[in-house]
Design an enzyme around this catalytic site. Structure first.
Site, PDB file in Angstrom:
ATOM      1  N   ASN A  10     -80.489 -27.452  22.517  1.00 29.29           N
ATOM      2  CA  ASN A  10     -80.659 -28.676  23.302  1.00 29.29           C
ATOM      3  C   ASN A  10     -79.319 -29.408  23.340  1.00 29.29           C
ATOM      4  O   ASN A  10     -78.920 -30.027  22.357  1.00 29.29           O
ATOM      5  CB  ASN A  10     -81.750 -29.550  22.675  1.00 29.29           C
ATOM      6  CG  ASN A  10     -81.999 -30.820  23.465  1.00 29.29           C
ATOM      7  OD1 ASN A  10     -81.477 -31.004  24.553  1.00 29.29           O
ATOM      8  ND2 ASN A  10     -82.808 -31.705  22.910  1.00 29.29           N
ATOM      9  N   LYS A  12     -78.544 -31.950  25.031  1.00 34.95           N
ATOM     10  CA  LYS A  12     -78.740 -33.394  25.207  1.00 34.95           C
ATOM     11  C   LYS A  12     -77.744 -33.932  26.252  1.00 34.95           C
ATOM     12  O   LYS A  12     -77.399 -33.214  27.183  1.00 34.95           O
ATOM     13  CB  LYS A  12     -78.650 -34.114  23.863  1.00 34.95           C
ATOM     14  CG  LYS A  12     -79.639 -33.523  22.838  1.00 34.95           C
ATOM     15  CD  LYS A  12     -79.790 -34.338  21.588  1.00 34.95           C
ATOM     16  CE  LYS A  12     -80.740 -33.637  20.630  1.00 34.95           C
ATOM     17  NZ  LYS A  12     -80.971 -34.441  19.413  1.00 34.95           N
ATOM     18  N   HIS A  94     -89.583 -34.440  23.803  1.00 33.00           N
ATOM     19  CA  HIS A  94     -88.602 -34.586  22.723  1.00 33.00           C
ATOM     20  C   HIS A  94     -88.708 -35.985  22.126  1.00 33.00           C
ATOM     21  O   HIS A  94     -89.013 -36.953  22.818  1.00 33.00           O
ATOM     22  CB  HIS A  94     -87.193 -34.327  23.261  1.00 33.00           C
ATOM     23  CG  HIS A  94     -86.162 -34.191  22.195  1.00 33.00           C
ATOM     24  ND1 HIS A  94     -85.597 -35.289  21.576  1.00 33.00           N
ATOM     25  CD2 HIS A  94     -85.615 -33.105  21.606  1.00 33.00           C
ATOM     26  CE1 HIS A  94     -84.740 -34.880  20.655  1.00 33.00           C
ATOM     27  NE2 HIS A  94     -84.731 -33.548  20.648  1.00 33.00           N
ATOM     28  N   GLU A  96     -86.653 -38.120  21.383  1.00 32.34           N
ATOM     29  CA  GLU A  96     -85.850 -39.138  22.058  1.00 32.34           C
ATOM     30  C   GLU A  96     -86.551 -39.646  23.318  1.00 32.34           C
ATOM     31  O   GLU A  96     -86.457 -40.830  23.655  1.00 32.34           O
ATOM     32  CB  GLU A  96     -84.458 -38.576  22.388  1.00 32.34           C
ATOM     33  CG  GLU A  96     -83.630 -38.364  21.126  1.00 32.34           C
ATOM     34  CD  GLU A  96     -82.583 -37.266  21.231  1.00 32.34           C
ATOM     35  OE1 GLU A  96     -81.967 -36.960  20.197  1.00 32.34           O
ATOM     36  OE2 GLU A  96     -82.396 -36.707  22.337  1.00 32.34           O
ATOM     37  N   GLU A 164     -90.329 -31.004  15.265  1.00 35.47           N
ATOM     38  CA  GLU A 164     -89.093 -31.675  14.882  1.00 35.47           C
ATOM     39  C   GLU A 164     -89.423 -32.894  14.023  1.00 35.47           C
ATOM     40  O   GLU A 164     -89.918 -33.885  14.553  1.00 35.47           O
ATOM     41  CB  GLU A 164     -88.350 -32.230  16.086  1.00 35.47           C
ATOM     42  CG  GLU A 164     -88.496 -31.552  17.400  1.00 35.47           C
ATOM     43  CD  GLU A 164     -87.879 -32.428  18.481  1.00 35.47           C
ATOM     44  OE1 GLU A 164     -86.791 -32.080  18.912  1.00 35.47           O
ATOM     45  OE2 GLU A 164     -88.471 -33.452  18.855  1.00 35.47           O
ATOM     46  N   GLY A 170     -80.211 -34.977  13.774  1.00 37.12           N
ATOM     47  CA  GLY A 170     -78.904 -35.610  13.869  1.00 37.12           C
ATOM     48  C   GLY A 170     -78.522 -36.422  12.652  1.00 37.12           C
ATOM     49  O   GLY A 170     -77.526 -37.134  12.656  1.00 37.12           O
ATOM     50  N   SER A 210     -81.680 -30.645  12.460  1.00 39.41           N
ATOM     51  CA  SER A 210     -80.413 -30.354  11.762  1.00 39.41           C
ATOM     52  C   SER A 210     -80.336 -28.908  11.272  1.00 39.41           C
ATOM     53  O   SER A 210     -79.979 -28.641  10.122  1.00 39.41           O
ATOM     54  CB  SER A 210     -80.190 -31.341  10.609  1.00 39.41           C
ATOM     55  OG  SER A 210     -80.059 -32.668  11.098  1.00 39.41           O
TER      56      SER A 210
END
Length: 247
Positions: A10, A12, A94, A96, A164, A170, A210
């Site tokens: 991904n 992003k 996702h 986000e 996730e 991150g 990660s």
């Protein structure tokens, strides 16, 4: 036949023409394990560029799309448009999109079912925040997010689930292989109990949080981890090692 290992990158909101061209060269050179299905999630303006520069063996995914085919939805992209560009995959739900853009479980489920109906393959993301994990809510949150999708999806053959843990995206923190396996196993049991044993046995569940070249092999060895959805490391040469984690 076992579940084929599936690794998604991904990217992003990163990249430009030059860096994406370089990434595509790295992926084309590989070598990438033939036993791993590889998909890269490219920013929308560069989807055509990535598709034109990658071999057919590497899938290209949009990072989002909307729940209808066309209309007055400024700034949105439809699955039909992605198909028209020869893009075969989309990443939906996702963390986000959920946390920053306020997408609900129901909207994500609507997006998933429409994308599937239009012929796309979907990486559907689920996962808990640190606050939810510390409150012992990991399974409740993951099951709620999965149920919203399961209430609308009838054919799971083109769906990959990406678990996730939001607290590990991150941050440099990674769920231990044991923690990840525990949630993956619980999700597979949920599918057995709520969808069917056949779907539970066939559906691929990626781990995303990660993942790096340093930890991928240990994670890949777990029986219910069927691949990865990789963020930052997918922009680096080490992504090749992650793709080949089971070699």
């Amino acid at each position: 036949m076992g579940r084929k290992f599936c690794v998604g990158g991904n990217w992003k909101m990163n990249g430009d023409k030059a860096s994406i061209t370089d990434l595509c060269k790295t992926l084309t050179t590989g070598p990438l394990s033939a036993d791993t299905e590889v998909v890269v999630g490219c920013p929308a303006p560069y989807l055509t560029l990535a598709r034109s520069q990658l071999p057919d063996s590497v899938g290209v995914a949009a990072q989002n799309c909307y729940k209808v085919a066309k209309g007055a939805f400024t700034g949105e992209i439809s699955p039909a448009m992605l198909k028209d560009l020869n893009i075969g995959w989309v990443i939906l739900g996702h963390s986000e999109r959920r946390a920053i853009f306020g997408e609900s479980d129901e909207l994500i489920a609507d997006k998933v079912v429409h994308a599937l109906a239009e012929g796309l393959k979907v990486i559907a993301c689920i996962g808990e925040t640190l606050q939810e994990r510390e409150a012992g809510q990991t399974e409740a949150v993951c099951f709620r997010q999965t149920k919203a999708i399961a209430d609308k999806v009838k054919d799971w053959s083109n769906v990959v689930i990406a678990y996730e843990p939001v607290w590990a995206i991150g941050t440099g923190k990674t769920a231990t292989p044991e923690q990840a396996q525990e949630v993956h196993a619980a999700l597979r049991k949920w599918f057995t109990d709520n969808v069917s044993a056949d779907v539970a046995g066939a559906i691929r569940i990626q781990y995303g949080g990660s993942v790096t070249a340093a930890n991928c092999r240990e994670l890949a060895a777990k029986p219910d981890i069927d691949g990865f959805l990789v963020g930052g490391a997918s922009l680096k040469p080490e992504f090749i090692q992650i793709v080949n984690a089971r070699q």
